[in-house]
Design a protein around this motif. Structure first.
Motif, PDB file in Angstrom:
ATOM      1  N   GLU A  71      44.158 -68.956 -42.067  1.00 36.97           N
ATOM      2  CA  GLU A  71      44.486 -70.373 -42.121  1.00 36.97           C
ATOM      3  C   GLU A  71      45.081 -70.752 -43.477  1.00 36.97           C
ATOM      4  O   GLU A  71      44.371 -70.867 -44.474  1.00 36.97           O
ATOM      5  CB  GLU A  71      43.216 -71.193 -41.854  1.00 36.97           C
ATOM      6  CG  GLU A  71      43.398 -72.695 -41.938  1.00 36.97           C
ATOM      7  CD  GLU A  71      44.442 -73.205 -40.976  1.00 36.97           C
ATOM      8  OE1 GLU A  71      45.602 -73.378 -41.419  1.00 36.97           O
ATOM      9  OE2 GLU A  71      44.101 -73.432 -39.814  1.00 36.97           O
ATOM     10  N   SER A  85      42.310 -70.704 -34.005  1.00 37.52           N
ATOM     11  CA  SER A  85      42.732 -69.320 -34.135  1.00 37.52           C
ATOM     12  C   SER A  85      44.022 -69.067 -33.357  1.00 37.52           C
ATOM     13  O   SER A  85      44.363 -69.794 -32.414  1.00 37.52           O
ATOM     14  CB  SER A  85      41.645 -68.373 -33.627  1.00 37.52           C
ATOM     15  OG  SER A  85      41.500 -68.484 -32.220  1.00 37.52           O
ATOM     16  N   GLY A  86      44.730 -68.010 -33.741  1.00 37.58           N
ATOM     17  CA  GLY A  86      45.935 -67.652 -33.025  1.00 37.58           C
ATOM     18  C   GLY A  86      45.649 -67.271 -31.589  1.00 37.58           C
ATOM     19  O   GLY A  86      46.416 -67.598 -30.675  1.00 37.58           O
ATOM     20  N   GLU A  87      44.533 -66.597 -31.352  1.00 38.65           N
ATOM     21  CA  GLU A  87      44.178 -66.188 -29.992  1.00 38.65           C
ATOM     22  C   GLU A  87      43.978 -67.405 -29.085  1.00 38.65           C
ATOM     23  O   GLU A  87      44.471 -67.444 -27.951  1.00 38.65           O
ATOM     24  CB  GLU A  87      42.900 -65.345 -30.002  1.00 38.65           C
ATOM     25  CG  GLU A  87      43.058 -63.976 -30.645  1.00 38.65           C
ATOM     26  CD  GLU A  87      43.013 -64.038 -32.171  1.00 38.65           C
ATOM     27  OE1 GLU A  87      42.786 -65.152 -32.728  1.00 38.65           O
ATOM     28  OE2 GLU A  87      43.207 -62.989 -32.805  1.00 38.65           O
ATOM     29  N   ASP A 131      49.755 -74.194 -37.979  1.00 39.40           N
ATOM     30  CA  ASP A 131      50.912 -73.335 -37.793  1.00 39.40           C
ATOM     31  C   ASP A 131      50.540 -71.969 -37.226  1.00 39.40           C
ATOM     32  O   ASP A 131      51.360 -71.317 -36.590  1.00 39.40           O
ATOM     33  CB  ASP A 131      51.691 -73.177 -39.103  1.00 39.40           C
ATOM     34  CG  ASP A 131      50.794 -73.142 -40.317  1.00 39.40           C
ATOM     35  OD1 ASP A 131      49.591 -72.876 -40.161  1.00 39.40           O
ATOM     36  OD2 ASP A 131      51.295 -73.405 -41.427  1.00 39.40           O
ATOM     37  N   VAL A 132      49.306 -71.526 -37.421  1.00 39.08           N
ATOM     38  CA  VAL A 132      48.865 -70.248 -36.854  1.00 39.08           C
ATOM     39  C   VAL A 132      48.960 -70.303 -35.329  1.00 39.08           C
ATOM     40  O   VAL A 132      49.478 -69.377 -34.685  1.00 39.08           O
ATOM     41  CB  VAL A 132      47.426 -69.922 -37.300  1.00 39.08           C
ATOM     42  CG1 VAL A 132      46.904 -68.685 -36.588  1.00 39.08           C
ATOM     43  CG2 VAL A 132      47.372 -69.724 -38.809  1.00 39.08           C
ATOM     44  N   MET A 133      48.465 -71.377 -34.728  1.00 44.85           N
ATOM     45  CA  MET A 133      48.516 -71.505 -33.270  1.00 44.85           C
ATOM     46  C   MET A 133      49.956 -71.660 -32.786  1.00 44.85           C
ATOM     47  O   MET A 133      50.322 -71.154 -31.723  1.00 44.85           O
ATOM     48  CB  MET A 133      47.657 -72.684 -32.816  1.00 44.85           C
ATOM     49  CG  MET A 133      46.175 -72.499 -33.068  1.00 44.85           C
ATOM     50  SD  MET A 133      45.134 -73.711 -32.216  1.00 44.85           S
ATOM     51  CE  MET A 133      45.641 -75.247 -33.022  1.00 44.85           C
ATOM     52  N   GLY A 166      45.145 -70.451 -29.619  1.00 43.87           N
ATOM     53  CA  GLY A 166      46.425 -71.146 -29.490  1.00 43.87           C
ATOM     54  C   GLY A 166      47.305 -70.492 -28.447  1.00 43.87           C
ATOM     55  O   GLY A 166      47.956 -71.171 -27.638  1.00 43.87           O
ATOM     56  N   ALA A 167      47.317 -69.146 -28.433  1.00 42.48           N
ATOM     57  CA  ALA A 167      48.115 -68.427 -27.450  1.00 42.48           C
ATOM     58  C   ALA A 167      47.584 -68.664 -26.036  1.00 42.48           C
ATOM     59  O   ALA A 167      48.357 -68.888 -25.095  1.00 42.48           O
ATOM     60  CB  ALA A 167      48.106 -66.932 -27.775  1.00 42.48           C
ATOM     61  N   VAL A 213      52.688 -70.400 -34.161  1.00 41.28           N
ATOM     62  CA  VAL A 213      53.328 -69.084 -34.204  1.00 41.28           C
ATOM     63  C   VAL A 213      52.878 -68.237 -33.009  1.00 41.28           C
ATOM     64  O   VAL A 213      53.688 -67.543 -32.372  1.00 41.28           O
ATOM     65  CB  VAL A 213      53.012 -68.371 -35.537  1.00 41.28           C
ATOM     66  CG1 VAL A 213      53.449 -66.911 -35.492  1.00 41.28           C
ATOM     67  CG2 VAL A 213      53.704 -69.088 -36.697  1.00 41.28           C
ATOM     68  N   ALA A 214      51.599 -68.290 -32.677  1.00 41.83           N
ATOM     69  CA  ALA A 214      51.088 -67.549 -31.527  1.00 41.83           C
ATOM     70  C   ALA A 214      51.732 -68.044 -30.236  1.00 41.83           C
ATOM     71  O   ALA A 214      52.064 -67.248 -29.348  1.00 41.83           O
ATOM     72  CB  ALA A 214      49.567 -67.684 -31.451  1.00 41.83           C
TER      73      ALA A 214
END
Length: 359
Positions: free
Chosen positions: A78, A225-227, A251-253, A229-230, A255-256
């Motif tokens: 993050e 988390s990215g997971e 922004d992490v989510m 968000g994806a 990008v995912a």
């Protein structure tokens, strides 16, 4: 190397330890000439006051505390927290006050940390982040007399002021922009439901969606988390009426989600527009580069420290707002694609159909 003590300075100066204490603490009891000579010797010997001894003698600890109650894996990815801490450190500068940072696994442990810090006089005050609904940290800190400043929305309390960013205005700007591009179905992927800032942004999003007349405006809560968000993006994009735009709480989510769109064969921004929150370097490194709300996160941290300094001195302090966030548009957002029926954009041409609309 042995730490220089008052005894060492007294021996070097040929005076008593009491005289050294008077001189270094600015108290009467020694002449100005003796004070100057002692302080010069102390500086030459590299003496620094003990924060513990100073606190136990009724002085200040020379430190502010920050406890972050987030999973370590989320913190590691993050960018927000690194920018926030950078702003805090910039405001503290090379001065006598340092930052004591601790990561807590849960809420109860966080409260124990505050009690321990107060009992040991480790910090002069604390910065509170990620306030929750029915958060008891405010009352606990007030009851033990530990000064605090909230990094978040104003709470209307006179004893604990807030440093805050006007996220409502940012959400209005984002939806006005998307509507101007022709978007009518927008999903917001938010942080945990229990966080007050998540609830505030969600309420602001739904209010703005009603104002601009969106056909569909949904909010999905995740853990940042990215997971997650994806997963949220994939569920939305394979639904019967997928969104044409998605707005993410970090922004992490985002990008995912861009990866999910590419996995499903979606064109960004031709079939799906993406907008992130915070605008870290991640947004500029991916392709297409992500449009994002750029919030003054460093200023956010610096402002909170400035308020806490005043609170610690006993000053009357009001809530304070940072400069306004701005929407930075890049290649990930664009007009709605008009050359396809109103169906899931990942379907093949043979699967096109117009679903029935029910009252």
């Amino acid at each position: 190397m042995k730490r220089t003590t008052i005894s060492d300075i007294a021996r070097e100066a040929g005076v008593s330890k009491g005289a050294v204490s008077y001189a270094l603490n600015g108290r009467p009891g020694v002449s100005e000439a003796t004070r100057s000579r002692i302080t010069a010797i102390a500086a030459r010997m590299g003496w620094a006051p003990s924060s513990v001894a100073r606190a136990l003698s009724g002085g200040r600890a020379g430190a502010f505390g920050l406890v972050i109650d987030r999973p370590a894996e989320v913190l590691a990815a993050e960018p927000f927290f690194m920018r926030l801490i950078a702003g805090i450190q910039h405001e503290l500068g090379p001065g006598p006050t340092s930052l004591v940072l601790q990561v807590s696994p849960d809420h109860d442990t966080e409260l124990e940390i505050y009690h321990r810090w107060h009992a040991e006089r480790r910090v002069d005050g604390v910065l509170l982040i990620d306030l929750r609904a029915d958060d008891n940290r405010l009352d606990v800190l007030a009851s033990i007399g530990l000064p605090a400043v909230v990094i978040g929305e104003p709470l209307g309390r006179t004893d604990i002021p807030s440093a805050w960013i006007d996220d409502r205005a940012a959400i209005d700007e984002v939806l006005d922009y998307l509507v101007a591009l022709g978007h009518r179905r927008v999903v917001r992927v938010a942080g945990p439901r229990e966080f007050l800032h998540s609830r505030m942004r969600s309420a602001a999003f739904l209010a703005a969606a009603a104002r601009v007349g969106l056909e569909a405006a949904d909010v999905v809560h995740t853990d940042y988390s990215g997971e997650s968000g994806a997963a949220a993006a994939r569920r939305a994009l394979v639904s019967a009426l997928p969104p044409t735009a998605m707005v993410f709480d970090n922004d992490v989510m985002a990008v995912a989600a861009l990866g999910v769109a590419q996995e499903l064969g979606l064109s960004v921004p031709g079939q799906l527009s993406l907008i992130a929150w915070e605008d870290s370097l991640l947004c500029r490194l991916v392709r297409p580069a992500l449009s994002a709300v750029r919030r003054p996160v460093g200023e956010f941290g610096a402002l909170a420290v400035s308020l806490l300094r005043q609170v610690v001195t006993g000053a009357s302090v009001s809530d304070a707002c940072t400069s306004a966030p701005i929407l930075v548009t890049r290649a990930s957002s664009g007009p709605v694609c008009r050359d396809r029926p109103d169906v899931s954009p990942w379907a093949s041409t043979a699967d096109w159909f117009v679903p029935p609309r029910f009252p």
